[in-house]
Design an enzyme around this catalytic site. Sequence first.
Site, PDB file in Angstrom:
ATOM      1  N   HIS A 141      -4.008  -0.663  10.115  1.00  0.00           N
ATOM      2  CA  HIS A 141      -3.699  -1.664  11.149  1.00  0.00           C
ATOM      3  C   HIS A 141      -3.485  -0.990  12.504  1.00  0.00           C
ATOM      4  O   HIS A 141      -2.571  -1.320  13.256  1.00  0.00           O
ATOM      5  CB  HIS A 141      -2.466  -2.473  10.759  1.00  0.00           C
ATOM      6  CG  HIS A 141      -2.526  -3.047   9.377  1.00  0.00           C
ATOM      7  ND1 HIS A 141      -3.576  -3.818   8.959  1.00  0.00           N
ATOM      8  CD2 HIS A 141      -1.671  -2.940   8.322  1.00  0.00           C
ATOM      9  CE1 HIS A 141      -3.365  -4.184   7.691  1.00  0.00           C
ATOM     10  NE2 HIS A 141      -2.229  -3.650   7.285  1.00  0.00           N
ATOM     11  N   SER A 144      -4.455  -1.731   3.315  1.00  0.00           N
ATOM     12  CA  SER A 144      -3.088  -1.511   3.798  1.00  0.00           C
ATOM     13  C   SER A 144      -2.321  -0.605   2.830  1.00  0.00           C
ATOM     14  O   SER A 144      -2.675   0.563   2.686  1.00  0.00           O
ATOM     15  CB  SER A 144      -2.401  -2.863   4.013  1.00  0.00           C
ATOM     16  OG  SER A 144      -1.223  -2.720   4.783  1.00  0.00           O
TER      17      SER A 144
END
Length: 244
Positions: free
Chosen positions: A171, A135
């Site tokens: 994501h 991330s």
Amino acid sequence: MPAERPTIVATSGGWTRRRLGGVDWAGTAHLAVQLARVPAGRAPRLTYLGTAGGDQRGWAAEVHAAGERAGLRTTVLDLFPMPSVEDPARTLLESDVVWVGGGSVANLLAVWRVHGLDGAFRAAWEAGVVLGGVSAGSICWFTGGTTDSFGPDLRPVTDGVGLLPYGNGVHYDSEERRRPLVHDLVGSGVLPETHCSDDGVGLVYAGTDLVEAVTEVAGKGAYVVRREGGGVGETRLEPRLLSR
């Protein structure tokens, strides 16, 4: 033995939840260790940075426990309230793998620059230390990407460390605003060609070349988004399924 070429494993994965509680390192993180080519007979040295999450002590304990189960010699490099090692740059250079956790990529970049770590990461990367993360810990290696660092509405970040000359979208399959924002930013020129990962997927770079997409979860994808003519095109890459 360092990695054969400067190597980055940029992911939307790296962790798996344990049935008995806590977390273990997952396939993309294990791949980063394999790429480091650690000599037989000693434990791989992994340095973890949780800057993006505020260097939470409870999470650091989880990282140490996961490292012990995986046979890693783990160092957690905190920057709050001060660096937790005497010489952060040397710690990075003496690592086999550096893994960066998720959270606020904007805050992470600001704190790293205060401590001069942006240059230290480049030196470690060029020396063959494998860099990786999830991330925020993925976006940081690129020129930028999409982030919720500034609030609940996703916004661009464009001042990444820049070891990789692309944008990064994480994501991609689990947060519905990620894909359209990436397309808008690439189309407007705010982001260059952008490489994106579904949850559980990792992007492997040798130097600045994207050489492979891998996944911890079957059916997931990786994507390259670039300007094409007067519009934006997206190409899906089929990742290799990792065994663990």
